[in-house]
Design an enzyme around this catalytic site. Structure first.
Site, mmCIF file in Angstrom:
data_model
loop_
_atom_site.group_PDB
_atom_site.id
_atom_site.type_symbol
_atom_site.label_atom_id
_atom_site.label_comp_id
_atom_site.label_asym_id
_atom_site.label_seq_id
_atom_site.Cartn_x
_atom_site.Cartn_y
_atom_site.Cartn_z
ATOM 1 N N HIS A 23 -2.882 58.675 59.184
ATOM 2 C CA HIS A 23 -2.931 58.349 60.613
ATOM 3 C C HIS A 23 -3.775 59.413 61.324
ATOM 4 C CE1 HIS A 23 -0.122 55.272 59.858
ATOM 5 N NE2 HIS A 23 0.968 55.751 60.404
ATOM 6 N N CYS A 35 6.223 58.205 61.349
ATOM 7 C CA CYS A 35 4.982 58.774 60.804
ATOM 8 C C CYS A 35 3.994 59.181 61.887
ATOM 9 C CB CYS A 35 4.329 57.812 59.823
ATOM 10 S SG CYS A 35 4.198 56.114 60.394
#
Lengths: 344, 344, 344, 344
Positions: free
Chosen positions: B242, B150
């Protein structure tokens, strides 16, 4: 006998921390509290919305707050701590210096002026003698010393420990706590379940203040360190404690072990608020962490960890309590240094 | 007619997101759900603690979960999505490929293997043809494609947009959401009012996967990009999204304006889950922010902002939804690519 | 001379708090630490993942952890503090009592047993003499005293201050911190930007333990208070400090002023861990608050505020530090009481 | 053809939600946006700091904001949504009604006035006819309808479902999200790792508005319900979604099963923003939870759970999205009701 001190901007977040630190301090005695005109004449209890995690000292609570004006502060006050907003600081701090007060200021105005010492005592106590130049140039009876920005204070001591290796390039990403913006600086809707990759003016402070702090003072002029610093600043949902990711490229080879040793051995000072050790180096790779480590050394220590050799020089993390080591405690420590060096 | 698909590790955090994305997907039809032996034989409703922010699809809820074993999956399933823990993935995924299944996997095992394509379709769709090499070497009837980690997916598309300028050195600091560690990965006592400057193995993933993704495939062999990447990874108290601070040094001059233009014009693909635009470039200096911007492009867009020239090349921030673009959605998009390229 | 004490379940969240409180305690000296079999033989530093906000005491860090078995604990240990999971506690605590140890336990097993004193020293120290009955009935050389659940401890002292008005009906809603569930009890994905209106078994503890605590002991038998209590329990994203909303209906008229006076004047005890005052009553309507007030009285005070007359009797809020006053500190205080009453 | 509508206070938190809901609404067309004098003349993009989790609608972004004055709003606007601060609302809303505009207001001013209908359409749509009385008494060409406070809206529909059992006493504790206070209402330093057991004026709103909503209108006069309500209000660190613990004592016996059935069967309306079902009753004891369940029914559903018989009648929890069902969506739904009942 304790030095009588005044606090400018006593009702704000840093002002409250100053009072929390100064009240039990054996060398200082709180003798004056100033705030905005709206608060003048009220008791401190009435004027402040006290939000620090220990009760208001009783005698402070009953002290009458005055306007932030040299004429309102008793003459027997020898040292002034200032935590004013920078725009207000720029306006009123020089008047205190002219009136003969020695000022230890946390406000950002004037920090980069050539004749204003910007000081972290363990890093560049010798810059304090710039005050001689300052008095010559400005004709002040008083004097003005500044401490750097909270995010600057967090990483500069670790760099200071590495100067022998020849600092060249520094990258730093900050994860900053909300208290750095003051009580109303960051709304809860902005930051819960969120992060903000921008703090106005902050990157520039890290990049320029660090070079001044690590510069050399030859008795007449201050030259800035010629390393380059690139900073990226973020606000995250923590209350206190700025965490920073740092990469350093040095002229000489620098291993993680050598860096850890240099940081561990970097000396603290024989001043009340200077912790021993100054830099606490963790072995555990997941430390330092804000909530766990911000109170090391009563909030005055620098914590470091995660030291490793990266593709581009040394990489590590560091942490400091932003409203103690990074603000109120920094000003108090500068006050202790001023006292030791005979400026008070 | 929709392709019949199976989900390995269907009860976990990424598994639930996969189901949320696959259920309404017109090209895919969920035909098999696997989990640990302890869950085999239960309905999905019984086996999973559903925690995604939309209700369990009713037909999925009543599906019987099987063990994660090729023999338990119906033969008419043509595509397998895997979100197994990497240790389990390493053990069971090859068996599915041997048994003839095409697997689009989010698990980290095998990502760096020479003959396993690691793919972000908008970045390196041509690497998919490495599957020919894979089949030759492994003798599989099926095939295995991986999506990256990710945190890798978040910044690589922005780098891909800048390759023409000659990528040389990249520094990246990550501020990662807790969902990246799975439902029980980060305890609340670890992270509330805190940040953790360490995620085991994560830095290495950013540093190596990015170079593989931006490498060149000549039809026979894949060479990795020769830029250098240094990463520092942090966990912060956000749920999803993120955020990353990036510095890029390039061989050719690169202004912030040129970088913004290159990112804005970087093409998306004509696949259902590929958003238009792929990279959303903000003018506002305080964006992107996780809570505000993680759902851009239904969670499949990359957001970028804060582009500026730093002392060392370009500096900017980027953001992606870590469990959609960074995990489940990445696998689904790879499934769409496999379908388009005729592997299914 | 300090009493030698042992800690059962020393590596858990409450165990760590016990060590933090016992290490500097002048009346107690840590002489034994037990944990699960997997930890036996390791040093405490190896066996525990220390997460309290002060460093591990050095001598404790080097202590070897043993299995949780009376045979493994030195005979000269006179007092055992137990913070075992209740299922483990039910199994092993009686063995310690049989073997002659006096046990001050925070574990929930056995709390409602007729012959086990459930004690908050400032509230019902006289219940301690139930130990005579206990020894008669069980034939133990040792003895077992329990402290109540953290959420019970928070509101019972305030009710104790109001017993003269005739307690009849009590409604209580709790806003409980995540530390109450132990280090891994609440995952971050469950609680960030969320609240959970359910804590298994908690409502029953508030409803029944409170009636036992406020009951009368006639020297032979303990009768429970006949008030009725209805509880609703919630987990919220705070680290430490349980906040509770309380409504009390009394037989006699009860004004907010009379209640405040009764709470303020409710006596603490002359025991080291009993704070003065026991109940801190705030005038400010928005207090107590967990982060601001949980450390009052070193975490052993009860904070109350918002006292007002509601449509149905008195309404107020109260707060206590759940892992200090509500758990580890409660056990330590019971240890001090056992010492004062000559049971050790 | 869509009704042309205006939004008063369009730049605030509720104003932004109103725009988010009205922009895609087929029955309404945004034709006027007002804000403070400082914003007048700017485009909406310039005047607002947009913080909702979807982009500003493009046409809205370019709309010029006017002052909040009936003379500044085009005559062909037929319906006004108001989300002004109550002090401003008290001052300017009557002027809009005099000038002939029908106003659906979320502002708290005037809610308890005898001739102002306070309406949740699914609960007391018949109160709308109080507008006839209002027009008689005030001589307005326009009309004013109010929706209740966000915390009131959350629990009143569940009480409405139980009226047949004879409501007598209600205790309610609220756990309220920060968005209820507006964008700058709660600072991050106040609420991270904390809870605040006080929201000024909120308890009174729950206690009085609920009785008005459940009162009877006989065509001439509105009598309030004679149940008694006691409320205790808390702010917690969640972004959206108010959770409430409720205890209800009724004249007739009320089992948890009967209550669940009554809630499940409580009808929604045939209006676009009225969800089906209105009340979603969970079996899982740990639901509803703010982050998981606030978007049920596009944020317009009421979630309930934890139904059980307590020592004093029925006990349960309920939840609603405070800025959708509790504010902007409530006003829009009242607008739909006004349209259906021919007031527009």
């Amino acid at each position: 006998m304790a030095v009588r001190v005044g606090v400018l901007g006593a009702t704000g977040a840093v002002g409250q921390r100053l009072i929390q630190l100064l009240d039990p301090h054996p060398e200082f005695e709180i003798a004056a509290l100033t705030a905005s005109d709206a608060s003048a004449g009220k008791t401190y209890r009435q004027a402040s919305k006290w939000r620090v995690d220990s009760p208001i000292p009783e005698d402070v609570a009953e002290t009458t707050v005055t306007a932030t004006d040299p004429d309102e502060v008793p003459n027997d006050v020898d040292l002034i701590f200032s935590s004013l907003p920078s725009s207000v600081g720029a306006e009123v701090e020089p008047g205190f210096c002219e009136a003969g007060y020695v000022v230890s200021s946390n406000s950002s105005n004037g920090r980069m002026d050539d004749d204003i010492p910007l000081v972290i005592p363990e890093v560049n106590a010798d810059h304090l003698d710039l005050l001689e130049v300052q008095r010559d140039e400005r004709g002040w009876d008083g004097a003005m010393v500044k401490n750097p920005n909270c995010s600057t204070i967090t990483f500069v001591p670790t760099l200071a420990a590495l100067t022998d290796f020849g600092l060249e390039k520094v990258h730093v990403s900050t994860l900053q706590a909300v208290s750095g913006a003051g009580y109303d600086g960051v709304s809860s809707m902005e930051i819960i379940d969120n992060a903000i990759p921008y703090i106005g003016g902050e990157e520039d402070k890290l990049e320029t203040e660090s070079r001044k702090l690590l510069g050399e003072f030859d008795g007449a002029e201050l030259s800035h360190n010629d390393m380059s610093v690139a900073a990226s600043c973020n606000r995250i949902p923590t209350i206190d404690g700025h965490l920073e990711n740092v990469w350093v490229e040095t002229a000489d080879d620098l291993t993680a072990d050598a860096a850890a040793e240099a940081m561990r051995e970097y000396p603290s000072l024989d001043l009340r608020s200077s912790p021993e050790p100054l830099i606490h180096v963790f072995e555990e790779p997941d430390r330092p962490q804000p909530r766990m480590d911000r109170t090391l050394g009563d909030g005055m220590a620098i914590a470091a960890g995660g030291l490793q050799e990266s593709p581009f020089g040394l990489q590590y993390n560091c942490l400091a309590h932003n409203t103690i080591r990074g603000a109120a405690g920094a000003s108090v420590l500068n006050g202790e240094l001023l006292l030791e060096h005979g400026y008070i």
